[in-house]
Design a protein around this motif. Structure first.
Motif, PDB file in Angstrom:
ATOM      1  N   ILE A 162       0.847  -1.190   0.000  1.00 59.90           N
ATOM      2  CA  ILE A 162       0.000   0.000   0.000  1.00 59.90           C
ATOM      3  C   ILE A 162       0.883   1.241   0.000  1.00 59.90           C
ATOM      4  N   GLN A 163       0.322   2.365  -0.405  1.00 57.09           N
ATOM      5  CA  GLN A 163       1.083   3.610  -0.478  1.00 57.09           C
ATOM      6  C   GLN A 163       0.828   4.524   0.713  1.00 57.09           C
ATOM      7  N   LYS A 164      -0.331   4.356   1.370  1.00 60.42           N
ATOM      8  CA  LYS A 164      -0.685   5.196   2.507  1.00 60.42           C
ATOM      9  C   LYS A 164      -1.175   4.328   3.666  1.00 60.42           C
ATOM     10  N   GLU A 165      -0.997   4.832   4.857  1.00 58.99           N
ATOM     11  CA  GLU A 165      -1.432   4.117   6.054  1.00 58.99           C
ATOM     12  C   GLU A 165      -2.924   3.823   6.013  1.00 58.99           C
ATOM     13  N   GLN A 166      -3.299   2.636   6.500  1.00 62.65           N
ATOM     14  CA  GLN A 166      -4.702   2.234   6.566  1.00 62.65           C
ATOM     15  C   GLN A 166      -4.999   1.610   7.919  1.00 62.65           C
ATOM     16  N   ILE A 167      -6.274   1.629   8.297  1.00 61.86           N
ATOM     17  CA  ILE A 167      -6.737   0.910   9.480  1.00 61.86           C
ATOM     18  C   ILE A 167      -7.488  -0.321   9.002  1.00 61.86           C
ATOM     19  N   HIS A 168      -7.088  -1.496   9.478  1.00 65.59           N
ATOM     20  CA  HIS A 168      -7.753  -2.728   9.049  1.00 65.59           C
ATOM     21  C   HIS A 168      -8.880  -3.055  10.021  1.00 65.59           C
ATOM     22  N   ASP A 193       3.274  -3.674   5.557  1.00 67.71           N
ATOM     23  CA  ASP A 193       2.750  -4.344   4.373  1.00 67.71           C
ATOM     24  C   ASP A 193       3.833  -4.496   3.303  1.00 67.71           C
ATOM     25  N   PHE A 194       4.385  -5.708   3.213  1.00 70.62           N
ATOM     26  CA  PHE A 194       5.299  -6.039   2.128  1.00 70.62           C
ATOM     27  C   PHE A 194       4.554  -6.778   1.009  1.00 70.62           C
TER      28      PHE A 194
END
Length: 372
Positions: A162-168, A193-194
């Protein structure tokens, strides 16, 4: 169906038929021994840059659907199958596999002797190949393959992360809570996230953890500050594609996390990167481990787990200088899990979220939550 041509780097040429996207692609050929779950395999980011040869001879009968993807976009180069079934017979099917592959520009090659391809890879090792519906001349295929980069020279992490932080927020939460959207614990982890499979993140949430997902280009100091301020309580390092030895920047940042004594759990590529960060390089296996039937012995409790695996690289025995081996592969004796001696860190090479057992290995996520 169009004609398709496969030229392997050992000089072997095959003529077959295409049921997926048209074009010309170059990648590494591996084989997968799973009897089911082809959509999960195709959409696993760890297969970026690879052609997957299915040893299961009939592929396509269950079609595809929107819920079985491990990521929104698949990244494998294509799939090789013995026989493709274009008419799905499953109540969950929303479209056939051919349309799915064409939609995502993934090649699908059928009417192949996949047993022969698998035997060749087993004997000679994973190898690069060029697949084309446009070029049939062997010399042209050979020249194009020879001038292309090998998979170990390409950083596919940049493509799948991913390119930007996310909340799962997905996953099954604790049923004891009146509000099912509230996890069973107030502990928060940062998942790097790899190329993480969605179900890994789901399992972290199911273990009762709040999950913040950050891209591969994470800032270790930012995470250390959050940890020191008790805003996060641990770090998870995900699976991903390619050769871990080329991920120099990621290794440097992981080393900072290790020095800060942050609790860390790694799976697959994350497991390998932790070894490299401790100063011990990985080695490439001859043909890798790809399938849903690999027996792994848990050396802590003596149990044998049936595991799903997808990796071409392995941690070496040198890791015994700083870690205790907790799991070993019963096929070839390679290291499948370690627990570090002087740090709150453990990792496994296989995929505990893939459920081939079906629940043999999911306790690892609970173990991580309990450690935090």
């Amino acid at each position: 169906m169009k004609k398709a041509y496969i030229y392997f780097e050992n000089g072997f040429l095959l003529e077959a038929q295409s049921f997926g996207a048209d074009g010309t692609e170059i990648g590494e050929v591996v084989f997968n021994t799973s009897m089911s779950g082809y959509q999960e395999i195709i959409t696993d980011p760890s297969y970026a840059g690879q052609f997957v040869t299915f040893t299961m001879p009939e592929i396509g009968i269950v079609g595809t659907n929107s819920k079985d993807n491990e990521r929104e976009l698949p990244h494998c180069k294509g799939i090789f199958v013995r026989q493709y079934q274009n008419f799905p017979s499953n109540f969950r099917a929303q479209e056939n596999l051919s349309n799915f592959l064409k939609q995502h520009k993934i090649m699908g090659i059928c009417n192949l002797d996949t047993r022969g391809i698998t035997s060749m890879i087993r004997d000679e090792g994973s190898m690069m190949a060029i697949v084309s519906t446009e070029i049939s001349d062997p010399k042209s295929l050979q020249a194009k393959l020879q001038e292309s980069l090998r998979i170990e020279e390409i950083n596919y992490i940049q493509q799948v992360s991913i390119q930007k932080e996310q909340i799962h927020t997905k996953g099954t939460f604790c049923f004891s809570q009146m509000d099912f959207q509230t996890p069973c614990t107030n502990k928060t982890v940062v998942a790097i996230d790899f190329g993480a499979k969605d179900n890994i993140l789901n399992e972290l949430a199911q273990a009762g953890l709040n999950v913040i997902v950050k891209p591969h280009s994470f800032d270790a100091q930012e995470i250390i500050t959050l940890f020191q301020d008790q805003k996060i309580h641990g770090v998870f390092l995900s699976n991903g594609p390619g050769d871990p030895m080329i991920l120099k920047n990621e290794v440097k940042e992981i080393q900072k996390l290790i020095q800060a004594k942050i609790p860390i759990f790694g799976i697959c590529l994350g497991h390998q990167l932790l070894s490299i960060a401790h100063g011990f390089p990985t080695q490439k296996l001859k043909f890798g481990h790809h399938g849903g039937n690999h027996p792994v012995k848990n050396l802590i409790n003596g149990k044998v787990e049936i595991t799903a695996q997808n990796h071409n690289y392995s941690v070496t025995e040198e890791i015994l200088q700083v870690a205790e081996v907790t799991h070993r592969n019963l096929f070839d004796g390679t290291i499948e899990g370690v627990r570090y001696k002087d740090s709150p860190i453990f990792s496994v090479q296989y995929h505990p979220e893939a459920s081939p057992g079906p629940k043999d290995s999911t306790e690892l996520f609970q173990r991580f939550a309990q450690m935090l």
